[in-house]
Design a protein around this motif. Structure first.
Motif, PDB file in Angstrom:
ATOM      1  N   LEU A 191       0.830  -1.202   0.000  1.00 38.56           N
ATOM      2  CA  LEU A 191       0.000   0.000   0.000  1.00 38.56           C
ATOM      3  C   LEU A 191       0.872   1.262   0.000  1.00 38.56           C
ATOM      4  O   LEU A 191       0.541   2.256  -0.627  1.00 38.56           O
ATOM      5  CB  LEU A 191      -0.923   0.012   1.227  1.00 38.56           C
ATOM      6  N   PHE A 192       1.995   1.185   0.695  1.00 39.23           N
ATOM      7  CA  PHE A 192       2.922   2.314   0.765  1.00 39.23           C
ATOM      8  C   PHE A 192       3.590   2.542  -0.597  1.00 39.23           C
ATOM      9  O   PHE A 192       3.697   3.664  -1.081  1.00 39.23           O
ATOM     10  CB  PHE A 192       3.979   2.007   1.831  1.00 39.23           C
ATOM     11  N   LEU A 193       3.989   1.416  -1.206  1.00 39.76           N
ATOM     12  CA  LEU A 193       4.751   1.487  -2.453  1.00 39.76           C
ATOM     13  C   LEU A 193       3.900   1.952  -3.635  1.00 39.76           C
ATOM     14  O   LEU A 193       4.401   2.627  -4.532  1.00 39.76           O
ATOM     15  CB  LEU A 193       5.338   0.092  -2.753  1.00 39.76           C
ATOM     16  N   ALA A 226       3.578   3.468 -13.594  1.00 41.69           N
ATOM     17  CA  ALA A 226       2.334   2.742 -13.865  1.00 41.69           C
ATOM     18  C   ALA A 226       1.677   3.240 -15.157  1.00 41.69           C
ATOM     19  O   ALA A 226       1.874   4.402 -15.547  1.00 41.69           O
ATOM     20  CB  ALA A 226       1.379   2.932 -12.693  1.00 41.69           C
ATOM     21  N   PRO A 227       0.904   2.370 -15.845  1.00 39.59           N
ATOM     22  CA  PRO A 227       0.159   2.840 -17.021  1.00 39.59           C
ATOM     23  C   PRO A 227      -0.786   3.974 -16.630  1.00 39.59           C
ATOM     24  O   PRO A 227      -1.386   3.932 -15.551  1.00 39.59           O
ATOM     25  CB  PRO A 227      -0.645   1.596 -17.448  1.00 39.59           C
ATOM     26  N   THR A 228      -0.891   4.980 -17.514  1.00 42.04           N
ATOM     27  CA  THR A 228      -1.661   6.194 -17.191  1.00 42.04           C
ATOM     28  C   THR A 228      -3.078   5.865 -16.726  1.00 42.04           C
ATOM     29  O   THR A 228      -3.598   6.499 -15.797  1.00 42.04           O
ATOM     30  CB  THR A 228      -1.730   7.108 -18.444  1.00 42.04           C
ATOM     31  N   ALA A 229      -3.673   4.864 -17.381  1.00 39.26           N
ATOM     32  CA  ALA A 229      -5.071   4.545 -17.056  1.00 39.26           C
ATOM     33  C   ALA A 229      -5.222   4.059 -15.610  1.00 39.26           C
ATOM     34  O   ALA A 229      -6.281   4.207 -15.012  1.00 39.26           O
ATOM     35  CB  ALA A 229      -5.582   3.477 -18.020  1.00 39.26           C
ATOM     36  N   LEU A 230      -4.142   3.482 -15.081  1.00 34.66           N
ATOM     37  CA  LEU A 230      -4.244   2.901 -13.730  1.00 34.66           C
ATOM     38  C   LEU A 230      -3.855   3.886 -12.627  1.00 34.66           C
ATOM     39  O   LEU A 230      -4.068   3.619 -11.454  1.00 34.66           O
ATOM     40  CB  LEU A 230      -3.347   1.664 -13.623  1.00 34.66           C
ATOM     41  N   VAL A 231      -3.262   5.024 -13.048  1.00 36.00           N
ATOM     42  CA  VAL A 231      -2.732   5.958 -12.048  1.00 36.00           C
ATOM     43  C   VAL A 231      -3.778   6.403 -11.011  1.00 36.00           C
ATOM     44  O   VAL A 231      -3.522   6.336  -9.799  1.00 36.00           O
ATOM     45  CB  VAL A 231      -2.046   7.169 -12.729  1.00 36.00           C
ATOM     46  N   PRO A 232      -4.994   6.847 -11.463  1.00 36.85           N
ATOM     47  CA  PRO A 232      -5.970   7.283 -10.432  1.00 36.85           C
ATOM     48  C   PRO A 232      -6.326   6.171  -9.447  1.00 36.85           C
ATOM     49  O   PRO A 232      -6.435   6.414  -8.243  1.00 36.85           O
ATOM     50  CB  PRO A 232      -7.199   7.682 -11.255  1.00 36.85           C
ATOM     51  N   LEU A 233      -6.473   4.942  -9.963  1.00 36.70           N
ATOM     52  CA  LEU A 233      -6.842   3.823  -9.103  1.00 36.70           C
ATOM     53  C   LEU A 233      -5.724   3.515  -8.102  1.00 36.70           C
ATOM     54  O   LEU A 233      -5.965   3.395  -6.893  1.00 36.70           O
ATOM     55  CB  LEU A 233      -7.156   2.582  -9.951  1.00 36.70           C
ATOM     56  N   LEU A 234      -4.500   3.412  -8.632  1.00 34.67           N
ATOM     57  CA  LEU A 234      -3.361   3.092  -7.757  1.00 34.67           C
ATOM     58  C   LEU A 234      -3.128   4.196  -6.734  1.00 34.67           C
ATOM     59  O   LEU A 234      -2.796   3.933  -5.575  1.00 34.67           O
ATOM     60  CB  LEU A 234      -2.092   2.866  -8.592  1.00 34.67           C
ATOM     61  N   SER A 235      -3.341   5.426  -7.195  1.00 37.31           N
ATOM     62  CA  SER A 235      -3.161   6.560  -6.287  1.00 37.31           C
ATOM     63  C   SER A 235      -4.184   6.493  -5.154  1.00 37.31           C
ATOM     64  O   SER A 235      -3.881   6.819  -4.002  1.00 37.31           O
ATOM     65  CB  SER A 235      -3.322   7.856  -7.080  1.00 37.31           C
ATOM     66  N   PHE A 236      -5.402   6.048  -5.476  1.00 39.42           N
ATOM     67  CA  PHE A 236      -6.431   5.958  -4.433  1.00 39.42           C
ATOM     68  C   PHE A 236      -6.143   4.804  -3.466  1.00 39.42           C
ATOM     69  O   PHE A 236      -6.340   4.919  -2.267  1.00 39.42           O
ATOM     70  CB  PHE A 236      -7.837   5.779  -5.049  1.00 39.42           C
ATOM     71  N   ILE A 237      -5.629   3.686  -4.044  1.00 41.52           N
ATOM     72  CA  ILE A 237      -5.390   2.516  -3.180  1.00 41.52           C
ATOM     73  C   ILE A 237      -4.172   2.746  -2.273  1.00 41.52           C
ATOM     74  O   ILE A 237      -4.148   2.314  -1.130  1.00 41.52           O
ATOM     75  CB  ILE A 237      -5.194   1.227  -4.023  1.00 41.52           C
ATOM     76  N   HIS A 254      -3.171  10.097   0.274  1.00 36.29           N
ATOM     77  CA  HIS A 254      -4.083  10.368   1.399  1.00 36.29           C
ATOM     78  C   HIS A 254      -3.319  10.953   2.581  1.00 36.29           C
ATOM     79  O   HIS A 254      -3.770  11.886   3.229  1.00 36.29           O
ATOM     80  CB  HIS A 254      -4.809   9.074   1.807  1.00 36.29           C
ATOM     81  N   PHE A 255      -2.151  10.376   2.848  1.00 37.93           N
ATOM     82  CA  PHE A 255      -1.343  10.886   3.958  1.00 37.93           C
ATOM     83  C   PHE A 255      -0.872  12.311   3.653  1.00 37.93           C
ATOM     84  O   PHE A 255      -0.928  13.197   4.509  1.00 37.93           O
ATOM     85  CB  PHE A 255      -0.147   9.967   4.222  1.00 37.93           C
ATOM     86  N   ASP A 256      -0.424  12.517   2.396  1.00 36.19           N
ATOM     87  CA  ASP A 256       0.074  13.851   2.002  1.00 36.19           C
ATOM     88  C   ASP A 256      -1.000  14.916   2.197  1.00 36.19           C
ATOM     89  O   ASP A 256      -0.728  15.987   2.738  1.00 36.19           O
ATOM     90  CB  ASP A 256       0.518  13.840   0.533  1.00 36.19           C
ATOM     91  N   ASN A 257      -2.215  14.600   1.709  1.00 34.33           N
ATOM     92  CA  ASN A 257      -3.302  15.589   1.821  1.00 34.33           C
ATOM     93  C   ASN A 257      -3.574  15.955   3.268  1.00 34.33           C
ATOM     94  O   ASN A 257      -3.626  17.128   3.621  1.00 34.33           O
ATOM     95  CB  ASN A 257      -4.600  15.018   1.210  1.00 34.33           C
ATOM     96  N   ILE A 258      -3.749  14.925   4.098  1.00 32.72           N
ATOM     97  CA  ILE A 258      -4.104  15.200   5.498  1.00 32.72           C
ATOM     98  C   ILE A 258      -2.965  15.923   6.214  1.00 32.72           C
ATOM     99  O   ILE A 258      -3.179  16.854   6.982  1.00 32.72           O
ATOM    100  CB  ILE A 258      -4.504  13.896   6.238  1.00 32.72           C
ATOM    101  N   SER A 259      -1.715  15.516   5.912  1.00 30.73           N
ATOM    102  CA  SER A 259      -0.585  16.134   6.620  1.00 30.73           C
ATOM    103  C   SER A 259      -0.372  17.589   6.190  1.00 30.73           C
ATOM    104  O   SER A 259       0.302  18.348   6.885  1.00 30.73           O
ATOM    105  CB  SER A 259       0.694  15.317   6.421  1.00 30.73           C
ATOM    106  N   LYS A 260      -0.971  17.973   5.035  1.00 26.38           N
ATOM    107  CA  LYS A 260      -0.900  19.398   4.642  1.00 26.38           C
ATOM    108  C   LYS A 260      -2.013  20.190   5.325  1.00 26.38           C
ATOM    109  O   LYS A 260      -2.155  21.388   5.117  1.00 26.38           O
ATOM    110  CB  LYS A 260      -1.057  19.505   3.115  1.00 26.38           C
TER     111      LYS A 260
END
Lengths: 235, 258
Positions: free
Chosen positions: A172-174, A182-193, A198-204
């Motif tokens: 999950l970290f990696l 990653a393939p462009t199509a998978l980026v949003p999914l992988l970014s969500f998983i 998520h950590f970056d957003n909250i820590s800002k």
């Protein structure tokens, strides 16, 4: 509800009675203290960036180390067999153990509050990112505890539970770190998983419901899987 | 007004069956246990005794059949059954980092009893099992016999009407075993109905009012010791067994069970 509290209290008593918990606590504080201190004294900055940058990676090791025993130890010493024949539900066992581990983790995290207190005494500290950073660490740690609890429910061997928990958490970290490959199509999914965004957003200091939903979904999914694994004994 | 008489049968097991990976462990067994009696389930290793007791203790779900304990079904009234049973598993089931007192208080608190009731029951049971002077020691410092006795105490925290004991004397010395027999006798005197599994003939002879002999997942004979000793197995050379052990070997054969 009473049974959840009974289990939570027993877990906490166990953590604070066992030397292993203190070893984990000291290791967490020492390693984080090193990154906190080097940023403060070497870079001469009144910020906790060094600490919040490294803490998620350290959690990948520390959380499985104290979560690995949650169910595996009960299986090993036979107490699970006795416990489940008493008037307590499997959901209460899982919930009590989860809350016990989260409370222990919150106590460890609470000890690191000494870092912002030190920084604020020597410079101007922006408390927004600090509060966000702590919230992010709390949610990420809670997610990793749920992962650890699930891993612990699969086996009576704590080492196996540690390895499975670490591998799941590390994946999950990696995922968030590997987006550029990653393939462009998978980026949003992988970014969500992955944990990263998520950590970056909250820590800002940005509290987005999507990030909260992510952590709550992860915790719910892992606890649900842990429950199914526990119920599997009946088959 | 006279108090309504309690039914004489406390546990009624009907066509209970359980398989693991399509291998039958218990094959549709039925039996009844009278209130206040000690019922012995005797059988060689792998006979299905532990699977049976685990189904009655709600640890395992039966594939088919049912068991009613004081009128409550292990299939549909699981939580209600859990409130009235006590269970002493085959393996020691205690928190080794906690003291004897802490273990009992923890198990007692699951039964939603008040703190005072739990404390009183804990003191009473520690005295009952002879561990009153060992309350501050952690369980990991206990001998095998002490752990066994504490395990029995844990199973008695809720004053169960039905106590299930799965081979509670395994792995302990003869002195501790005698001590446990004595404890069981005292539990019985208090009116508790006991289901006792074992593969030791002498303890079943000594402790049980009714005995069921299990093998290959079925009950092959049952009755009082006197009734069992009158049995003659038709498929074997007919001769009257001189004791339970001889009958057991006649019925289950002398080949090794692992």
């Amino acid at each position: 509800m009473n049974n959840i509290l009974v289990i939570t209290r027993k877990e906490l008593r166990h953590y604070f009675n066992a030397p292993m918990a203190y070893v984990i606590m000291i290791a967490f504080l020492l390693i984080n203290g090193w990154f906190f201190g080097s940023n403060l004294f070497l870079n001469n900055q009144a910020s906790l960036r060094g600490y919040f940058g490294m803490a998620p990676l350290i959690l990948l090791f520390v959380v499985p180390a104290f979560a690995m025993r949650l169910i595996a130890e009960e299986k090993k010493q036979g107490t699970l067999e006795l416990l489940v024949t008493m008037p307590i539900t499997d959901i209460e066992i899982i919930a009590g153990k989860f809350f016990g581990a989260v409370t222990f983790y919150a106590a460890i995290l609470g000890l690191t509050l000494v870092y912002p207190i030190v920084v604020s005494s020597v410079g101007n500290l922006d408390w927004g990112p600090v509060i966000g950073g702590y919230l992010g660490l709390f949610f990420m740690g809670s997610g990793l505890i749920a992962v650890g609890l699930f891993a612990s429910s699969l086996t009576d061997n704590q080492i196996v539970a540690f390895i499975v928990s670490f591998l799941l958490g590390f994946t999950l970290f990696l995922l968030g770190k590997m987006l550029s490959y990653a393939p462009t199509a998978l980026v949003p999914l992988l970014s969500f998983i992955g944990f990263d965004s998520h950590f970056d957003n909250i820590s800002k200091g940005i509290i987005d419901t999507r990030d909260l939903l992510y952590y709550f979904s992860l915790i719910f999914l892992m606890l649900f899987l842990g429950l199914q694994s526990l119920l599997n004994r009946k088959k | 007004m006279s108090k309504k008489a309690e039914p004489q049968i406390l546990a009624r097991v009907s066509s209970l069956a359980k398989s693991f990976n399509h291998v039958p462990a218990v094959k549709s067994i039925s039996f009844e246990i009278k209130r206040g009696e000690t019922f012995g389930l005797l059988g060689p290793n792998g006979a299905g005794k532990t699977t049976t007791i685990n189904m009655l203790a709600t640890y395992l779900r039966p594939d088919s059949g049912d068991a009613l304990i004081d009128g409550k079904s292990v299939n549909t009234d699981e939580l209600e059954v859990k409130k009235i049973i006590g269970f002493v598993p085959q393996e020691i089931a205690l928190y080794s980092d906690l003291t004897a007192r802490e273990n009992l208080i923890f198990f007692g608190s699951i039964y939603s009893q008040s703190k005072t009731v739990i404390q009183e029951r804990t003191d009473e049971l520690l005295e009952f099992v002879g561990l009153k002077d060992e309350t501050k020691k952690r369980v990991k410092q206990f001998s095998g016999g002490m752990k066994r006795r504490l395990n029995i105490a844990a199973g008695l925290m809720n004053r169960p009407v039905f106590l299930m004991m799965d081979e509670p004397t395994v792995g302990i010395d003869p002195q501790s075993r005698e001590n446990i027999y004595e404890l069981i006798g005292r539990i019985k005197e208090q009116g508790t109905t006991i289901l006792y599994t074992s593969h030791y003939m002498e303890e079943v002879e000594k402790l049980c009012d009714t005995i069921a002999i299990m093998d290959h997942g079925t009950i092959i004979a049952s009755g009082t010791l006197g009734e069992l000793l009158k049995l003659k197995k038709k498929t074997h050379k007919v001769y009257r067994p001189s004791g339970l052990e001889e009958l057991f070997i006649q019925l289950t054969g002398s080949h090794l069970r692992d």
